[in-house]
Motif scaffolding. Structure first.
Motif, PDB file in Angstrom:
ATOM      1  N   GLU A 181       0.771  -1.122   0.040  1.00  0.00           N
ATOM      2  CA  GLU A 181       0.083   0.080  -0.091  1.00  0.00           C
ATOM      3  C   GLU A 181       0.845   1.230  -0.008  1.00  0.00           C
ATOM      4  OE1 GLU A 181      -4.066  -0.958   2.143  1.00  0.00           O
ATOM      5  OE2 GLU A 181      -2.364  -0.931   3.475  1.00  0.00           O
ATOM      6  N   ILE A 182       0.192   2.247  -0.402  1.00  0.00           N
ATOM      7  CA  ILE A 182       0.817   3.863  -0.262  1.00  0.00           C
ATOM      8  C   ILE A 182      -0.043   4.447   0.832  1.00  0.00           C
ATOM      9  CG2 ILE A 182       1.414   5.779  -1.436  1.00  0.00           C
ATOM     10  CD1 ILE A 182       1.644   4.001  -3.903  1.00  0.00           C
ATOM     11  N   VAL A 183       0.386   4.885   1.825  1.00  0.00           N
ATOM     12  CA  VAL A 183      -0.279   5.458   2.970  1.00  0.00           C
ATOM     13  C   VAL A 183      -0.133   7.104   2.729  1.00  0.00           C
ATOM     14  CG1 VAL A 183      -0.774   5.602   5.147  1.00  0.00           C
ATOM     15  CG2 VAL A 183      -0.088   3.441   4.327  1.00  0.00           C
ATOM     16  N   ILE A 184      -1.250   7.861   2.762  1.00  0.00           N
ATOM     17  CA  ILE A 184      -1.124   9.231   2.647  1.00  0.00           C
ATOM     18  C   ILE A 184      -1.304   9.795   4.073  1.00  0.00           C
ATOM     19  CG2 ILE A 184      -1.643  11.352   1.547  1.00  0.00           C
ATOM     20  CD1 ILE A 184      -0.665   9.048  -0.349  1.00  0.00           C
TER      21      ILE A 184
ATOM     22  N   LEU B  49       0.791  14.413  13.001  1.00  0.00           N
ATOM     23  CA  LEU B  49       0.586  13.425  11.748  1.00  0.00           C
ATOM     24  C   LEU B  49      -0.787  12.615  11.769  1.00  0.00           C
ATOM     25  CD1 LEU B  49       3.985  11.799  11.133  1.00  0.00           C
ATOM     26  CD2 LEU B  49       2.833  13.340   9.686  1.00  0.00           C
ATOM     27  N   ALA B  50      -1.490  12.720  10.624  1.00  0.00           N
ATOM     28  CA  ALA B  50      -2.906  12.037  10.535  1.00  0.00           C
ATOM     29  C   ALA B  50      -2.857  11.214   9.337  1.00  0.00           C
ATOM     30  CB  ALA B  50      -3.999  13.029  10.567  1.00  0.00           C
ATOM     31  N   GLU B  51      -3.178   9.997   9.448  1.00  0.00           N
ATOM     32  CA  GLU B  51      -3.331   9.147   8.236  1.00  0.00           C
ATOM     33  C   GLU B  51      -4.813   9.396   7.478  1.00  0.00           C
ATOM     34  OE1 GLU B  51      -4.549   4.606   6.987  1.00  0.00           O
ATOM     35  OE2 GLU B  51      -2.896   4.877   8.439  1.00  0.00           O
ATOM     36  N   ILE B  52      -4.595   9.883   6.414  1.00  0.00           N
ATOM     37  CA  ILE B  52      -5.896  10.435   5.669  1.00  0.00           C
ATOM     38  C   ILE B  52      -6.520   9.431   4.628  1.00  0.00           C
ATOM     39  CG2 ILE B  52      -5.626  12.865   6.430  1.00  0.00           C
ATOM     40  CD1 ILE B  52      -4.566  13.326   3.707  1.00  0.00           C
ATOM     41  N   HIS B  53      -5.503   8.456   3.939  1.00  0.00           N
ATOM     42  CA  HIS B  53      -5.783   7.754   2.825  1.00  0.00           C
ATOM     43  C   HIS B  53      -4.979   6.683   2.818  1.00  0.00           C
ATOM     44  CE1 HIS B  53      -8.792   7.250  -0.491  1.00  0.00           C
ATOM     45  NE2 HIS B  53      -7.649   7.190  -1.352  1.00  0.00           N
ATOM     46  N   ARG B  54      -5.471   5.503   2.062  1.00  0.00           N
ATOM     47  CA  ARG B  54      -4.651   4.499   1.813  1.00  0.00           C
ATOM     48  C   ARG B  54      -4.919   3.994   0.310  1.00  0.00           C
ATOM     49  NH1 ARG B  54      -2.260   0.652   5.494  1.00  0.00           N
ATOM     50  NH2 ARG B  54      -1.969   1.779   7.671  1.00  0.00           N
ATOM     51  N   LEU B  55      -3.832   3.700  -0.297  1.00  0.00           N
ATOM     52  CA  LEU B  55      -3.788   3.603  -1.793  1.00  0.00           C
ATOM     53  C   LEU B  55      -3.555   1.839  -1.776  1.00  0.00           C
ATOM     54  CD1 LEU B  55      -2.141   6.643  -3.558  1.00  0.00           C
ATOM     55  CD2 LEU B  55      -4.595   6.159  -3.180  1.00  0.00           C
TER      56      LEU B  55
END
Length: 421
Positions: free
Chosen positions: A169-172, A185-191
């Protein structure tokens, strides 16, 4: 500095197509300087300025990541060097003195990648954790990573975002700066569109980035909304299927002149991908005798690559196919085209019609000097090209004609100062 006449060694073991011989009119690197001093494998090169090298000692185990850090301080700026090591430490170095200015020891794990966010004057480390640090090496915020593999690559995205490669995955993440200057820092999306582990992550331009997976997938992304703009799948040859080959990507730096290509290396092959047409426009299935370790786009028609086989090669995109390497079906049998072809696992091989835009790569220069795998190279413009290798050596490749001209000028100047012979 010694004069170096380019010769192709052990040519009987090379592919006939890639034996270009001693006459290499487009290869200006006809002089080299061997730099000795290391006693182990040299894996990384970071350019400090146009001509400087500095020896830094301090880590007890191998370097895992390194980057430069330039922070503006009023009218002046100073460039520092940050290194990470398997000894689970981070160090800040002053390239002017060679001294270690700051160090952080006893980290929970080794840092695998580093990213500098110059606009915010902070830097980010990735491994089992994603950490944000200020210029004084003080931890600002962090996020624990749940994957066993950890973060293997980092790039900066617009709107204070960071993309991290984590397994498949690519984590945004988004970095937020509060009014009291504290950061979070906040995780907002996963590709999750890759079918295999993400091995490469690069910025293409201010609005585009690209990723590559172990299985040979190449995905072009919109850097603002993270939509897929292009997808290709390069299938390895059967002979490479069981090897440790990995995909590697190269694109020009955003600050440089805009190019329209991405360079992808899968195993020992090179593939030039057009950002405009979202297709591969040039290729060389077997560019080296072993896996390609590093690549660089010099322009829209010129590129360089280095390999485990110890070679550094210069290439030029040509309109006509090279003799002995048919364009169909051998090459296109390795590809599936278009986003709709994406499927779980490796697609079965298909024979496609040859697109009219396909071109090929011509070998224009072969730099033979290292006796071990060439890990990477760095360009110093007109001052030369620097390569590092498992043979513990650095080699500075120079333009022979330019060096001869500079020596002649220096001689005439000295004669003038001494009043002639």
């Amino acid at each position: 500095i010694c004069r170096f006449m380019l010769k192709y060694l052990n040519s009987h073991n090379k592919s006939p197509v890639l034996c270009i011989g001693e006459e290499q009119p487009k290869n200006w690197f006809t002089e080299l300087q061997v730099l000795k001093g290391h006693f182990d494998i040299v894996r990384f090169l970071v350019q400090i300025d146009d001509f400087r090298l500095q020896e830094l000692r301090g880590h007890s185990q191998q370097i895992t990541a390194m980057t430069t850090f330039t922070c503006e301080n009023g009218p002046t700026s100073h460039t520092s060097l940050i290194t990470a090591s398997s000894d689970r430490s981070l160090s800040l170095w002053d390239p002017d003195t060679g001294n270690r200015v700051q160090t952080i020891s006893d980290l929970q794990s080794s840092v695998k990648c580093l990213l500098v966010l110059e606009r915010l004057c902070v830097w980010v480390s990735g491994g089992e954790e994603l950490c944000v640090w200020n210029t004084d090496f003080q931890l600002q915020c962090q996020r624990q990573n749940q994957s066993d593999t950890g973060i293997t690559a980092l790039i900066e995205l617009p709107k204070n975002c960071v993309a991290a490669a984590v397994d498949k995955e690519i984590v945004i993440y988004r970095l937020t700066v509060s009014t009291d200057s504290s950061m979070s820092l906040a995780e907002i999306h996963r590709l999750s569109d890759h079918q295999d582990r993400v091995r490469a992550l690069i910025n293409v331009s201010d609005g585009l980035f690209a990723s590559g997976s172990h299985a040979g997938e190449l995905i072009l992304w919109d850097a603002i909304d993270w939509n897929i703009l292009g997808y290709e799948h390069i299938l390895w040859e059967e002979s490479q299927a069981c090897s440790q080959a990995e995909i590697r990507l190269a694109a020009p730096k955003p600050s440089e002149s805009v190019h329209s290509h991405i360079l992808a290396a899968v195993g020992s092959g090179l593939y030039v991908y057009s950002i405009r047409t979202k297709t591969v426009v040039a290729y060389k299935k077997v560019a080296h005798d072993s896996n390609v370790l590093h690549t660089m786009l010099l322009s829209d028609s010129e590129l360089m690559s280095c390999s485990e086989d110890g070679s550094v090669r210069m290439w030029e995109i040509q309109d006509l196919p090279l003799p002995g390497e048919p364009a169909s079906p051998g090459f296109f049998g390795m590809w599936t085209f278009g986003r709709s072809n994406k499927q779980t696992g490796l697609p079965s091989k298909k024979v496609a019609d040859v697109p009219p835009h396909i071109r090929t790569l011509e070998l224009t220069g072969d730099l033979i000097g290292h006796s071990g795998a060439v890990q990477m190279f760095a360009s110093f413009g007109e001052n030369g090209l620097l390569t590092c290798s498992t043979d513990h050596l650095l080699i500075l490749w120079k333009n022979g004609e330019r060096q001869s001209h500079l020596r002649s000028l220096a001689l005439f100047q000295k004669l003038e100062e001494n009043g002639g012979l």
